[in-house]
Write an enzyme that holds these catalytic residues in place. Structure first.
Site, short mmCIF file in Angstrom:
data_model
loop_
_atom_site.label_atom_id
_atom_site.label_comp_id
_atom_site.label_asym_id
_atom_site.label_seq_id
_atom_site.Cartn_x
_atom_site.Cartn_y
_atom_site.Cartn_z
N ASN A 29 0.75 -1.00 0.02
CA ASN A 29 -0.06 0.00 0.09
C ASN A 29 0.86 1.22 0.13
O ASN A 29 2.03 1.34 0.59
CB ASN A 29 -0.89 0.08 1.31
CG ASN A 29 -1.56 1.19 1.49
OD1 ASN A 29 -2.17 1.72 0.50
ND2 ASN A 29 -1.60 1.84 2.69
N PRO A 563 -2.60 0.65 6.20
CA PRO A 563 -1.60 -0.50 5.67
C PRO A 563 -2.93 -1.43 4.88
O PRO A 563 -3.79 -1.58 5.39
CB PRO A 563 -1.23 -1.36 7.04
CG PRO A 563 -1.28 -0.29 7.80
CD PRO A 563 -2.25 0.71 7.46
N CYS A 564 -2.36 -1.78 3.70
CA CYS A 564 -3.26 -2.76 2.82
C CYS A 564 -2.85 -4.20 2.89
O CYS A 564 -3.21 -4.88 2.12
CB CYS A 564 -3.02 -2.32 1.44
SG CYS A 564 -1.48 -2.66 0.84
N ASN A 565 -1.97 -4.66 3.97
CA ASN A 565 -1.45 -5.99 4.21
C ASN A 565 -2.43 -7.08 3.91
O ASN A 565 -2.34 -8.05 3.14
CB ASN A 565 -0.61 -5.94 5.14
CG ASN A 565 0.53 -5.44 5.28
OD1 ASN A 565 0.27 -3.95 5.10
ND2 ASN A 565 1.69 -5.72 6.03
N LEU A 567 -5.38 -6.86 2.19
CA LEU A 567 -6.37 -6.50 1.41
C LEU A 567 -5.76 -7.01 -0.04
O LEU A 567 -6.49 -7.02 -1.09
CB LEU A 567 -6.69 -4.65 1.20
CG LEU A 567 -7.13 -4.30 2.55
CD1 LEU A 567 -7.43 -2.78 2.47
CD2 LEU A 567 -8.49 -4.99 2.98
#
Length: 603
Positions: A29, A563-565, A567
């Site tokens: 992200n 954070p996109c971890n 997603l």
């Protein structure tokens, strides 16, 4: 967490934390995927997963989950009430309930009926028509959803013990191959005392009936801007009615992304005719303060619907940065900025690989059709892979046979490899990534090479973000006060600076010490305003926000990308949406934005 691949590593395998769009597009992200993260505890199960201490005395989910919401500014009493009343409705519903109870304040203890009427309703998704049965006073398990006059310690212990037993059974069912959501729903239907065999039968029966699992699937429908459909909506089933052998992966890899506009150009692009965008903002969303939120576009289905709902039902603007530079970066943005009079950064950056890096043209083979790079990564290929490609090409004819071409092109797309010599490819250098992402030269220099790739792979694409923020220049000729959440290496700050917008005060919240060092070094070299650094978004309480607002006179912009971890499309093992360990930090963005708006309205 990526398992980093170095030149000494004999393997090219690692766990992706990436966009994953089916084209080997890989990245974290922007603006802070490596930013503030929760403690290493799995809080991703649906509903109030609250494990108590186990036999060896170590704390389980109960203390950590309760503390998580206490750290967000809610009292422990309200958290426990909300967790009881929320049942298995998930983290998003729980946060809404917490906010509702916090607004009620002392009325919670006085007026039970009023508090109950404000609690979110649960909809039964098992019907095949468009009507929803609303459960008012009781949840799926038959428990009353009315708020009690008081909460005593014995009730809390019983509640946590019950949830502990539930979590143990959820774990058992997950190990048997069932999704956590289905397991939790089965326990809700059959009760926490039901045997494993009864729960398994319930799951199979619900699948056969077609009403077993709806999860958090969205009814978002595609239109030219990715907005909501206003027509009739049929509820969809994920696994219902399928045989066990044909259910597909149980690791989240079959989650559908929200339908996205094609081409992914947002509401408009520079130097092109502006198409009419029918976007009306609700009164509570109109700035200032303006706000700007970013995350990966290709998130699991329902994620952007939820984000939009929390952020005043504002329509996302989906943009691929390949329209602004020579590398793709598919992102969604929700903001309340004006849409008129946008202007791009100058000079306009090159939009093809050959324009950005003309020296590669000499060696670029005719059978490599790439004109732009895929999403920039947080890691690079191993030297052994580069050597295998060189040997394969050297030992082949010119042009190489189709099977060799296919192999080389797949690796080049996957790792964003550029041609730098005869039969020779190499990964992008950190300074080349800085150029593609719109950062000044040497912005990340001074830290390890590995950390440079990580920090850049997690950043904003500056030209894209600056195009959206450009409308602020005329609105704030005397400068701005900015609250920068999940700041990363300062993509938002660099964008504002390149637009010529003075930053009087920036309060930057960033977990990574490396990222804070990069931002502070750049700030000291370029800015005259005040930079205040905070290490953890979870520590930014309402009291602290009010103190800053009184000190500087309020915020003009709240910006950031959580954070996109959990997603990103290639996170096959823990793609848990907004209930994931890291991506749940989105709720802090909303919490802080809500606090800023409320305090500024009050003062």
């Amino acid at each position: 967490m990526v398992h980093w691949v170095s030149d000494s590593d004999g393997s090219d395998n690692f766990e992706w934390d990436s966009d994953g769009n089916g084209e080997q597009t890989v990245s974290f992200n922007a603006a802070g995927a490596g930013s503030s993260a929760l403690a290493a505890t799995n809080t991703d199960a649906p509903g109030p997963s609250t494990r108590v201490a186990n036999g060896n005395g170590k704390a389980g989910r109960s203390a950590s989950l309760v503390q998580k919401y206490v750290d967000m500014g809610f009292s422990e009493e309200i958290v426990l009430k909300a967790m009881k009343d929320n049942g298995d409705n998930g983290a998003d519903s729980l946060v809404e309930l917490l906010l509702t109870y916090q607004e009620l304040g002392n009325d919670l203890k006085v007026d039970n009926d009023f508090a109950s009427s404000c609690a979110p309703k649960t909809a039964d998704d098992s019907d095949d028509d468009d009507t929803l049965e609303i459960w008012d006073d009781e949840d799926a398990g038959g428990r009353s959803t009315r708020v009690a006059n008081s909460v005593d310690d014995s009730d809390d212990e019983d509640f946590l013990h019950e949830m502990s037993r539930k979590d143990e059974k959820v774990d058992s069912l997950v190990k048997m191959g069932f999704p956590e959501d289905e397991a939790a729903l089965a326990i809700t239907r059959c009760g926490p005392d039901a045997s494993i065999s009864v729960l398994v039968d319930s799951i199979y029966a619900s699948q056969t009936a077609g009403d077993g699992y709806c999860g958090n699937l969205s009814d978002y429908e595609d239109n030219s801007y990715g907005g909501r459909s206003t027509g009739n909506k049929k509820k969809r089933k994920r696994y219902g009615g399928q045989a066990q052998g044909s259910r597909g992966p149980l690791d989240g890899s079959c989650d559908e992304p929200m339908p996205l506009p094609h081409p992914m150009v947002g509401f408009n692009l520079p130097d092109q005719w502006s198409r009419r965008v029918d976007r009306s903002l609700p009164a509570q969303a109109i700035g200032p303060p303006y706000f700007y939120y970013e995350n990966v576009a290709l998130a699991p289905k329902g994620v952007w619907t939820t984000i939009s709902r929390f952020l005043y039902d504002i329509q996302p603007e989906f943009v691929d940065s390949k329209y602004f530079c020579a590398a793709a970066r598919k992102r969604g943005y929700i903001h309340n900025l004006p849409l008129e009079n946008r202007s791009p950064l100058l000079p306009i950056p090159p939009k093809t690989i050959s324009e950005a890096f003309p020296r590669t043209k000499r060696w670029w083979p005719s059978w490599d059709p790439r004109r732009q790079f895929n999403c920039l990564q947080t890691c690079v290929s191993s030297a052994k892979l580069l050597e295998r490609i060189r040997v394969a090409l050297t030992n082949s004819s010119d042009p190489p046979p189709p099977r060799v071409q296919k192999y080389v092109l797949e690796e080049c797309r996957k790792w964003n490899l550029a041609w730098v010599g005869l039969n020779k490819v190499a990964p992008l250098e950190p300074d080349e990534m800085e150029f593609l992402l719109g950062f000044p030269k040497d912005h990340t220099r001074g830290i390890s090479r590995t950390e440079r790739y990580r920090s850049l792979g997690n950043s904003f694409q500056v030209d894209t973000v600056a195009y959206h923020l450009s409308v602020l220049k005329d609105l704030f000729p005397q400068g701005m006060n900015v609250l920068s959440l999940f700041s990363g290496i300062g993509g938002a700050e660099v964008a504002l600076h390149r637009l010529g917008i003075r930053m009087n005060t920036v309060i930057s919240v960033e977990k990574s010490e490396v990222n804070r060092t990069i931002l502070k070094s750049w700030w000291d070299q370029t800015q005259t305003g005040t930079l205040i650094e905070i290490t953890d978004v979870q520590t930014l309480s309402s009291e602290r926000i009010e103190a800053y607002i009184r000190r500087i006179g309020g915020f003009d912009l709240v910006i950031g990308g959580s954070p996109c971890n959990n997603l990103t499309g290639s996170n096959r093992h823990h793609r848990d949406g907004l209930e994931g360990e890291h991506s749940a930090l989105f709720h802090h963005y909303f919490r802080i934005l809500h606090a800023v708006k409320s305090i500024m309205e009050r003062l």
